[in-house]
Design a protein around this motif. Structure first.
Motif, PDB file in Angstrom:
ATOM      1  N   VAL A  96       0.875  -0.662   0.036  1.00 53.35           N
ATOM      2  CA  VAL A  96      -0.064   0.086  -0.194  1.00 53.35           C
ATOM      3  C   VAL A  96       0.619   1.594  -0.338  1.00 53.35           C
ATOM      4  N   ASN A  97       2.206   1.691   0.573  1.00 53.89           N
ATOM      5  CA  ASN A  97       2.613   2.479   0.493  1.00 53.89           C
ATOM      6  C   ASN A  97       3.291   2.581  -1.005  1.00 53.89           C
ATOM      7  N   ASP A  98       3.446   1.900  -1.431  1.00 56.78           N
ATOM      8  CA  ASP A  98       3.844   2.086  -3.747  1.00 56.78           C
ATOM      9  C   ASP A  98       2.407   2.126  -3.651  1.00 56.78           C
ATOM     10  N   LEU A  99       1.669   2.083  -3.213  1.00 55.01           N
ATOM     11  CA  LEU A  99      -0.026   2.326  -4.490  1.00 55.01           C
ATOM     12  C   LEU A  99       0.642   3.749  -3.629  1.00 55.01           C
ATOM     13  N   GLY A 129      -2.382  -9.933  11.420  1.00 52.64           N
ATOM     14  CA  GLY A 129      -1.427  -8.994  11.022  1.00 52.64           C
ATOM     15  C   GLY A 129      -2.180  -8.328  10.287  1.00 52.64           C
ATOM     16  N   ILE A 130      -2.058  -9.397   8.848  1.00 54.98           N
ATOM     17  CA  ILE A 130      -3.089  -8.861   6.934  1.00 54.98           C
ATOM     18  C   ILE A 130      -4.208  -7.726   7.715  1.00 54.98           C
ATOM     19  N   ALA A 131      -4.660  -7.920   8.799  1.00 49.86           N
ATOM     20  CA  ALA A 131      -6.095  -7.690   8.705  1.00 49.86           C
ATOM     21  C   ALA A 131      -5.603  -5.820   9.225  1.00 49.86           C
ATOM     22  N   GLU A 132      -4.429  -6.372   9.984  1.00 45.62           N
ATOM     23  CA  GLU A 132      -4.245  -4.836  10.573  1.00 45.62           C
ATOM     24  C   GLU A 132      -3.567  -3.801   9.498  1.00 45.62           C
ATOM     25  N   GLY A 133      -3.084  -4.394   9.254  1.00 50.32           N
ATOM     26  CA  GLY A 133      -2.531  -3.486   7.884  1.00 50.32           C
ATOM     27  C   GLY A 133      -3.421  -2.828   7.538  1.00 50.32           C
ATOM     28  N   CYS A 134      -4.202  -3.931   6.689  1.00 48.58           N
ATOM     29  CA  CYS A 134      -5.487  -3.871   5.628  1.00 48.58           C
ATOM     30  C   CYS A 134      -5.910  -2.124   6.502  1.00 48.58           C
ATOM     31  N   ARG A 135      -6.426  -2.822   7.781  1.00 47.37           N
ATOM     32  CA  ARG A 135      -7.272  -1.481   8.922  1.00 47.37           C
ATOM     33  C   ARG A 135      -6.627   0.337   8.946  1.00 47.37           C
ATOM     34  N   ARG A 136      -5.336   0.121   8.874  1.00 53.08           N
ATOM     35  CA  ARG A 136      -4.749   0.719   9.181  1.00 53.08           C
ATOM     36  C   ARG A 136      -4.490   1.691   7.459  1.00 53.08           C
ATOM     37  N   ALA A 137      -4.671   0.836   6.883  1.00 50.10           N
ATOM     38  CA  ALA A 137      -4.712   1.695   5.898  1.00 50.10           C
ATOM     39  C   ALA A 137      -5.676   1.793   4.634  1.00 50.10           C
ATOM     40  N   GLY A 138      -7.289   1.286   6.350  1.00 54.72           N
ATOM     41  CA  GLY A 138      -8.345   1.743   4.677  1.00 54.72           C
ATOM     42  C   GLY A 138      -8.386   0.712   4.109  1.00 54.72           C
ATOM     43  N   CYS A 139      -8.517  -0.813   3.670  1.00 53.13           N
ATOM     44  CA  CYS A 139      -8.817  -1.016   2.654  1.00 53.13           C
ATOM     45  C   CYS A 139      -9.160  -1.926   3.267  1.00 53.13           C
ATOM     46  N   ALA A 140      -9.818  -3.054   2.196  1.00 54.79           N
ATOM     47  CA  ALA A 140     -10.676  -4.202   2.292  1.00 54.79           C
ATOM     48  C   ALA A 140      -9.494  -5.748   1.956  1.00 54.79           C
ATOM     49  N   LEU A 141      -9.481  -6.605   3.215  1.00 52.77           N
ATOM     50  CA  LEU A 141      -9.055  -7.882   2.849  1.00 52.77           C
ATOM     51  C   LEU A 141     -10.038  -8.831   2.500  1.00 52.77           C
ATOM     52  N   ILE A 142      -9.596  -8.394   0.646  1.00 55.50           N
ATOM     53  CA  ILE A 142     -11.197  -9.485   0.454  1.00 55.50           C
ATOM     54  C   ILE A 142     -10.805 -11.083  -0.099  1.00 55.50           C
ATOM     55  N   LEU A 229      11.804  -6.696  14.502  1.00 55.36           N
ATOM     56  CA  LEU A 229      10.372  -7.543  13.388  1.00 55.36           C
ATOM     57  C   LEU A 229       9.792  -6.313  13.959  1.00 55.36           C
ATOM     58  N   THR A 230      10.240  -4.763  14.355  1.00 55.08           N
ATOM     59  CA  THR A 230       9.217  -3.752  14.461  1.00 55.08           C
ATOM     60  C   THR A 230       8.283  -4.430  12.648  1.00 55.08           C
ATOM     61  N   PRO A 231       6.975  -3.749  12.904  1.00 58.78           N
ATOM     62  CA  PRO A 231       7.059  -4.288  11.507  1.00 58.78           C
ATOM     63  C   PRO A 231       6.686  -2.249  10.402  1.00 58.78           C
ATOM     64  N   THR A 232       6.639  -2.574   9.496  1.00 56.52           N
ATOM     65  CA  THR A 232       6.765  -1.437   8.086  1.00 56.52           C
ATOM     66  C   THR A 232       5.686  -0.069   8.871  1.00 56.52           C
ATOM     67  N   ARG A 233       6.638   0.870   9.462  1.00 56.86           N
ATOM     68  CA  ARG A 233       5.015   2.077   9.496  1.00 56.86           C
ATOM     69  C   ARG A 233       4.611   2.091   7.807  1.00 56.86           C
ATOM     70  N   ILE A 234       2.712   2.297   7.707  1.00 54.49           N
ATOM     71  CA  ILE A 234       1.813   2.316   6.777  1.00 54.49           C
ATOM     72  C   ILE A 234       1.920   3.846   6.938  1.00 54.49           C
ATOM     73  N   TYR A 235       2.357   4.674   5.922  1.00 52.57           N
ATOM     74  CA  TYR A 235       1.670   6.100   5.194  1.00 52.57           C
ATOM     75  C   TYR A 235       0.835   6.686   4.798  1.00 52.57           C
ATOM     76  N   VAL A 236       0.018   5.938   4.862  1.00 53.11           N
ATOM     77  CA  VAL A 236      -1.284   5.526   3.284  1.00 53.11           C
ATOM     78  C   VAL A 236      -2.231   7.202   4.085  1.00 53.11           C
ATOM     79  N   LYS A 237      -2.485   7.068   5.556  1.00 54.36           N
ATOM     80  CA  LYS A 237      -3.430   8.521   5.456  1.00 54.36           C
ATOM     81  C   LYS A 237      -2.894  10.074   5.769  1.00 54.36           C
ATOM     82  N   SER A 238      -1.746   9.363   6.263  1.00 49.85           N
ATOM     83  CA  SER A 238      -1.115  10.812   5.993  1.00 49.85           C
ATOM     84  C   SER A 238      -0.956  11.030   4.901  1.00 49.85           C
TER      85      SER A 238
END
Length: 360
Positions: A96-99, A129-142, A229-238
């Protein structure tokens, strides 16, 4: 009269594939995926495909943007420690950071998990964890796919891939084409190594004689493995907010290739960037890696993010506005450099006073 076909699967299970475990996993993750539903989502898990309604998501004339990525050998550390709960965040973040650097809003995500033997508990942690990443990015795990492939993978070892699709209104994409000499380079802080360069990280750890359960030399309140193992920051919302505010010229996600390889990807021909090495704090994990592994400052800059996970480029007059916007979105942002005319005698990304940042 035909005796019919016995409904079993014992032969397949004996060959290493447990269909029942796959079904159990689907049931376990349905609530996780359901919690990521957003405007435009049209179906739950379990079908042959998933629908998404762009009009319901609020788009009038969208262009779709797609990205795919993995997590690399960071997976090796997660599996070595039996800690699977955050690696899915990394997977989503890398896509999502690439998008968002193209001004696209991530809409939906699909995952692919391949393993030698399906461990339902571990896989559920991964997908949580994937679901949590999607929640942070505002996208749906479909949707997604779980493939049990004994012989291809040993035991319960697994690999991951992710696929994200986003949309941007036609004519609104960020391309960097409008960047010009004199523009300001802003750096958004990373949350650590993110998910690149882990083959080198693991080699340095092995040579150091440390175990992943030992205290981290750069953060003694954590174990070394936990810190890595600190996860990658998701920058989508900002970054979406910045893109929609108008005036932003480019964004660059600092992934594999580090600072020196990723920033040029959004620069027009004839331009380069001069970064000021002392303008942001290099995260302690990178200082440790550089010194423990005798890695040169130049190689650090083209391997790791070195404390900057995302770069934004804007006009000087917009620098204060975007700095305030990013900080209001909980980003740690600094002015780290300037766009300059390219010169054949210097690199496309030159970092001033860089060597001094690596001295301990």
């Amino acid at each position: 009269m035909s005796p019919g076909v016995a409904i079993g699967g014992e032969k397949y299970k004996a060959a290493g594939v447990d269909i029942d475990a796959g079904a159990d996993l689907v049931e376990a993750i349905k609530p996780l995926a359901g919690a990521t539903s957003r405007a435009g989502s049209m179906a739950g898990l379990g079908g042959f495909g998933a629908f998404f309604d762009l009009r319901a998501a609020g788009f009038d004339d969208p262009v779709l943007v797609a990205a795919t990525d993995g997590v690399g050998t960071k997976l090796e550390i997660a599996q070595n420690l039996g800690r699977h709960e955050t690696i899915g965040i990394d997977l989503v973040a890398m896509c999502v950071n690439d998008l968002v650097v193209q001004g696209a809003e991530p809409l939906f995500f699909l995952d692919y998990l391949a393993t030698g033997r399906l461990d339902v508990a571990a896989a559920t942690q991964v997908i949580s964890g994937i679901a949590e990443g999607c929640r942070r990015a505002g996208c749906a795990l479909i949707g997604g796919e779980t493939a049990e492939m004994p012989g291809m993978y040993q035991g319960s070892a697994y690999d991951l891939a992710g696929f994200a699709v986003g949309a941007v209104e036609r004519g609104k994409a960020l391309t960097g084409a409008e960047a010009s000499a004199g523009d300001v380079v802003l750096g958004l802080a990373s949350d650590g190594i993110h998910a690149n360069g882990y083959s080198l990280v693991r080699a340095i750890v092995a040579d150091s004689g440390l175990d992943y359960d030992d205290p981290a030399p750069f953060a003694t309140e954590q174990t070394l493995g936990g810190a890595l193992l600190t996860p990658t920051r998701i920058y989508v919302k900002s970054c979406l907010e910045a893109a929609r505010a108008g005036g932003l010229k480019a964004l660059a996600h600092i992934t594999g290739g580090g600072l020196t390889q990723n920033i040029p990807r959004v620069l027009p021909d004839g331009l380069a960037v001069r970064l000021e090495g002392g303008s942001w704090p290099v995260t302690p994990v990178f200082v440790w890696l550089a010194n423990a592994g005798a890695v040169s400052p130049g190689e650090m800059a083209r391997t790791f993010n070195c404390g900057i996970g995302m770069v934004a480029i804007c006009r000087p007059d917009d620098c204060e506005r975007f700095t305030k916007l990013f900080r209001a979105c909980d980003e740690n942002v600094q002015r780290i450099g300037t766009v300059v005319p390219a010169n054949s005698s210097v690199p496309t990304v030159a970092i001033q006073d860089w060597d001094a940042q690596w001295q301990t």
